[in-house]
Design a protein around this motif. Structure first.
Motif: not given
Length: 280
Positions: A256-273, A253-254, A219-221, A145-149
């Motif tokens: 990718l989200f509009a076409t349901d191409a994003i399944a989730g995300w994570s936050e990275r801190d340096d090399c940690d995720s 980004l719009a 660029g998008a590719a 859900d885009l709203a969560r991002l």
């Protein structure tokens, strides 16, 4: 039915692995003789029986390639495709028993196949068709859900790594590959296409039931491929801007989200995720 004579196998002193390797090679190469020790139901060697079996194996693999690469076959014609496919089968035997996996390296083979040099875009069409097949059989995943991002502090967005839908593939070409592919998978008569009008890049995915092929900018590719390789939004953006100074992150980004191409995300801190959000 073909059997291996146990007495012959013991007599020739070869290991089971060596005999199996030789048998597999002979199946795919019509110039190789029938392996020693093979007998039919009557316990007698039968070159004719082995040749029938060999032809059936090769034909089934060629048919698999025909089904996966219909546009390539239409472009070069049935006879040329069959000859090219047979050479590929001889040089690239199946690595797994799953026939859906077969032909993953066919586009690379086409790109080095000397008789196909007069069709310089053929390998890219093959890559697009293989991407379509991979997307069709990819795992299911619910879009995020885009709203969560949108709830994330914008100052942290540079550390976000997006997870693409498992079906997403990127195909890049110096030729108008999408137009060529579309023309050759339809029932319409082929029309002339200016091969030098500029390259086309495509995102191939199956967010729901049907595979979709959409043109994207260079660029998008690059941005999407960067995300697929594990880059953060900031890192993927930098890569995209190196390839295309006009790259528009907001628009990318719009889309990718509009076409349901994003399944989730994570936050990275340096090399940690650390996992932040996943689809429910």
């Amino acid at each position: 039915m073909i059997r291996v004579s146990s007495s012959q196998a013991a007599a020739n002193g070869r290991s089971l692995y060596e005999r199996q390797k030789h048998f597999a090679a002979a199946l795919l190469n019509p110039d190789m003789p029938m392996p020693d020790g093979l007998v039919g139901p009557d316990r007698e060697p039968s070159v004719r029986r082995f040749n029938v079996y060999r032809n059936n194996v090769v034909t089934s693999l060629v048919d698999t390639l025909k089904a996966t690469f219909p546009a390539v076959r239409r472009i070069v014609g049935d006879e040329f495709f069959a000859a090219m496919a047979r050479l590929y089968v001889a040089s690239e035997p199946p690595r797994t028993p799953v026939m859906l996996d077969y032909g993953a390296t066919f586009a690379d083979f086409v790109g080095t196949f000397e008789p196909a040099r007069s069709v310089p875009y053929l390998a890219d069409v093959a890559r697009l068709e293989r991407a379509w097949m991979d997307a069709y059989h990819a795992a299911e995943s619910r879009p995020v859900d885009l709203a969560r991002l949108g709830a994330i502090d914008s100052r942290r967005l540079s550390q976000i790594a997006l997870t693409l839908h498992p079906s997403v593939r990127i195909v890049r070409s110096a030729f108008p590959v999408v137009a060529i592919w579309l023309m050759n998978v339809s029932e319409n008569a082929p029309v002339a296409i200016d091969l030098f009008r500029g390259g086309e890049h495509a995102i191939v995915m199956r967010p729901v039931a049907d595979v979709e092929v959409r043109r994207v900018t260079v660029g998008a590719a690059t941005f999407i491929q960067g995300l697929a390789d594990g880059a953060t939004i900031a890192e993927a953006t930098a890569l995209a801007l190196d390839d295309d100074s006009t790259f528009d992150l907001t628009n990318a980004l719009a889309n990718l989200f509009a076409t349901d191409a994003i399944a989730g995300w994570s936050e990275r801190d340096d090399c940690d995720s650390t996992t932040m959000a996943r689809p429910a």
